[in-house]
Design a protein around this motif. Structure first.
Motif, PDB file in Angstrom:
ATOM      1  N   LEU A   9       0.706  -1.094   0.350  1.00  9.70           N
ATOM      2  CA  LEU A   9       0.096  -0.531   0.114  1.00  9.70           C
ATOM      3  C   LEU A   9       1.193   1.348  -0.395  1.00  9.70           C
ATOM      4  O   LEU A   9       0.806   2.228  -0.644  1.00  9.70           O
TER       5      LEU A   9
ATOM      6  N   ARG B 287       0.790   3.514  -3.197  1.00  9.01           N
ATOM      7  CA  ARG B 287       1.088   5.356  -2.607  1.00  9.01           C
ATOM      8  C   ARG B 287       1.916   6.175  -2.939  1.00  9.01           C
ATOM      9  O   ARG B 287       1.513   7.248  -4.087  1.00  9.01           O
TER      10      ARG B 287
ATOM     11  N   ILE C 291      -5.745   3.123  -1.874  1.00  7.03           N
ATOM     12  CA  ILE C 291      -4.814   3.514  -2.025  1.00  7.03           C
ATOM     13  C   ILE C 291      -4.444   5.946  -2.514  1.00  7.03           C
ATOM     14  O   ILE C 291      -4.086   6.478  -1.648  1.00  7.03           O
TER      15      ILE C 291
END
Length: 349
Positions: free
Chosen positions: A162, A166, A199
């Motif tokens: 994640l 991101r 995200i």
């Protein structure tokens, strides 16, 4: 993991309480003239002082994301039935409505019901701007069972995934587009339709990351994280944010690297509290328990007292705003403490 910290005594959540205090201070400061002035600069003068001011402005931006991470760490820790969830929603909505009414009246000195209803629905009530976080919190509560379903299956690999995605989608690509647009005068951007919520959406991403950092990484992994590296990441992300702000030229703030600052602070504080041997946990937790009341009361306190801290000049305004933050937190904390003591006395006889 957080459940291991429970065995350590009353300070088991001390790192979350310390984070609350930091985030609360930054929220209060964010709504002062001293903070607003940080973004004002002469386009023809790029100085070290300017970068310091913009770095401080980037630092202030971690306030609400830190609260999101704390929320995720606590609320996603166990399954909750719908009765509990809707009870929390009703309670939070009542608090939001009540304090929006009070803060609006304190700010305007009058109360126009039709206008209030319209603005309350759109989170644009005059004097109640800081309460927008509660709207987001209500949204988190509405999807809490589904966030829990995701969180309970997360592992360290998922957390890194994640963060990595991101970084690419939310920071690197927008930064490259920003640079390209400034050179070519074009307007390239990622399609608005491409919005993977886990995200991109802060009130989904940060709670999951907060849960992951507290639950998926054990105490040993946190303890041996390098605080020098965390500090370097924080500073680098802040500088990149300041540079992006200057490149934009239009005074638009670039938040793409803020999440790195948020994560760095979260892990840094947790490591520091673990290493302290929990000596100050009681004091930290006692003060941390007052932060929600401080947050709610600041928009009520502000209209009456901010004028006494409104000094002209950038430096005086900045430092007077800092002093106001301590004043507001002290007064708000005292009122919250008295309210809790009164509530305990009434309902626990």
């Amino acid at each position: 993991m957080l459940h291991k910290e429970k065995a350590l005594g009353s300070g088991r959540f001390a790192h979350l309480d310390l984070l609350r205090l930091i985030a609360c201070f930054l929220v209060v400061f964010n709504h002062t003239q001293g903070c607003i002035k940080l973004y004002e600069y002469d386009t023809g003068a790029l100085t070290v002082l300017l970068f310091v001011r913009l770095f401080i402005a980037m630092t202030v931006k971690i306030n609400v994301p830190v609260f999101y991470m704390i929320t995720g760490s606590l609320l996603l820790s166990r399954d909750r039935d719908y009765k509990d969830i809707f009870g929390r929603i009703f309670k939070m909505f009542a608090i939001l409505l009540g304090f929006s009414i009070v803060s609006h009246f304190c700010y305007k000195g009058e109360f126009y019901i039709p206008g209030f209803i319209r603005n309350f629905a759109s989170a644009t009530v005059d004097g109640a701007g800081p309460y927008w976080y509660l709207y987001a919190y209500l949204g988190i509560l509405l999807i809490l069972p589904f966030l829990r379903s995701i969180a309970v299956r997360m592992n360290t690999r998922d957390v890194f995934y994640l963060i990595g995605v991101r970084f690419i989608i939310g920071a690197v690509i927008p930064m490259l587009f920003l640079i390209a647009n400034s050179i070519t005068g074009s307007n390239m951007h990622i399609a608005h339709e491409f919005q993977p919520a886990i995200i991109i959406v802060d009130c989904v991403f940060y709670p999951l990351i907060g849960y992951g950092l507290d639950r998926c990484f054990d105490e040993k992994e946190t303890f041996y994280s390098n605080r020098i590296l965390l500090t370097a990441l924080f500073v680098a992300a802040g500088i990149l944010g300041a540079v992006a702000f200057l490149i934009s030229g239009g005074g638009e703030s670039f938040d793409g690297f803020v999440f790195i600052m948020v994560i760095s602070v979260f892990v840094f504080v947790k490591k520091s509290v673990l290493k302290s041997g929990h000596r100050a946990d009681g004091v930290i937790s006692a003060l941390g328990a007052l932060t929600f009341g401080i947050y709610l009361l600041d928009p009520v306190i502000g209209p009456f007292f901010k004028k006494f801290f409104d000094f002209k000049g950038d430096y005086k305004m900045f430092w007077s705003s800092i002093v106001y933050c301590f004043f507001s937190m002290t007064l708000g904390g005292l009122l919250t403490f008295l309210f809790k003591a009164f509530k305990k006395k009434i309902f626990h006889k």
